[in-house]
Design an enzyme around this catalytic site. Structure first.
Site: not given
Ligand code: ADP
Length: 320
Positions: A11, A72, A103, A126, A128, A130, A172
């Protein structure tokens, strides 16, 4: 290290541009080449990469969002896709990567470091608040200001119409935004994601305060806790006063970053480049007790979960 790249993932958040600018300019200052990867890990996979100059990041410190774009890309969880991404990085001669995101984005960065040897550094971006390993994330303070402005406006009209307003706030599973907005907005009720709520008790409390003469109320609640429009109907049916829910939604993501977020992002961006030059990898940057820090990404995600801020809820509850 001679060539580094930067991307924003997950995000978006106000202040990401200031962080990109800081990484680009401090890296150029150290004699490195810098590449921008557009649209997160998806753009990396699609080879959407351009070399950046100091002028590529002119006039963006005050702009919300991220000029690199974010996305994403769940496919990045697949090791074969990460291998293809590592090949794209190698084809440009890129030695290291700075990832601004949450994360999920951190986990992806850590895997690139472990599986393919690319030094990666994560910056917390972010609204959030978080992300483990930091007291504040880039974007949180700006989003809080936005939420408070919205609450103030709802207060004007709720008070004029003796209305009950429910305001759904982002975050969240983290209620930092909700609780801080509750205090700054002088809200009567704060419902935190970490604690949840008992609808019957809430309605009874509203009924008893209205019986004592109160004639309007503001309730803030973290997203994902309940259907706020249904909650509004249930409250109105019992209390009688018109009750409406407002979902602030993506309004909270946009807008010009606050001075706090610009400074935090600038400091973290400069720090990330310093860490790469010191040979650090698979680390995430944070600010804790006013000091810049860095932690192992997985250690931060597994062991540094940010505690629920019960003290904020206590203050919010005591001032109604
Ligand atoms: P944030 O980074 O804000 O937590 P997301 O969880 O949607 O947001 O993660 C963003 C992007 O990071 C995902 O669309 C994916 O490309 C990558 N990503 C998320 N989780 C994993 C994971 N467990 N292993 C590898 N890449 C990941």
């Amino acid at each position: 290290i001679k060539k580094i790249a930067i991307l924003t993932s997950g995000g978006d958040a106000p202040g990401m541009n200031a962080a990109i600018r800081a990484v680009v300019r401090s890296a150029l200052d150290k004699g490195l080449d810098v590449y921008g990867i557009y649209e997160g890990y998806r753009g990396l996979h699609q080879n959407k990469i351009k070399q950046l100059t100091r002028y590529s990041v002119s006039d963006i410190i005050n702009k919300g969002g991220t000029f690199l774009g974010s996305a994403r890309f769940p496919e990045f969880k697949d090791p074969a896709v990460r291998t293809e991404c590592a090949e794209v990085l190698r084809s440009h001669g890129i030695d290291a990567l700075v990832v601004i995101g949450g994360d999920g984005s951190y986990t992806g960065a850590k895997l690139l470091t472990e599986e393919h040897g690319f030094p990666c550094i994560g910056l917390p971006g972010t609204i959030d608040n978080d992300i483990p390993g930091t007291d504040y994330t880039i974007g949180y303070q700006t989003a809080l200001e936005t939420a408070v402005v919205c609450i103030d406006r709802l207060r004007d009209t709720s008070s004029s119409h003796h209305r009950i307003s429910i305001v759904e706030i982002m975050g969240r599973h983290c209620s930092d935004l909700t609780l801080s907005a509750a205090i700054a907005g002088g809200c009567e009720y704060a419902i935190a994601a970490e604690i949840g709520f008992n609808k019957e008790e809430l309605i009874q409390e509203i009924e008893s305060s209205f019986a004592k003469g109160k004639n309007h109320a503001l309730i803030v609640i973290t997203e994902l806790v309940t259907d706020v429009h249904q909650l509004a109907k249930d409250i109105e049916a019992r209390v009688g006063n018109e009750t409406r829910a407002t979902v602030l939604g993506h309004i909270q993501r946009g807008g010009t970053p606050s001075a706090f977020d610009r400074i935090l992002a600038s400091r973290m961006g400069v720090y990330a480049v310093d860490l790469l030059l010191q040979g650090e990898k698979g680390r995430c940057v944070g600010i804790q007790n006013e000091k810049l820090v860095h932690h192992d990404i997985i250690d931060a995600i597994d062991n540094m979960r940010r505690p629920f801020k019960a003290d904020l809820l206590d203050v919010a509850n005591k001032l109604v």
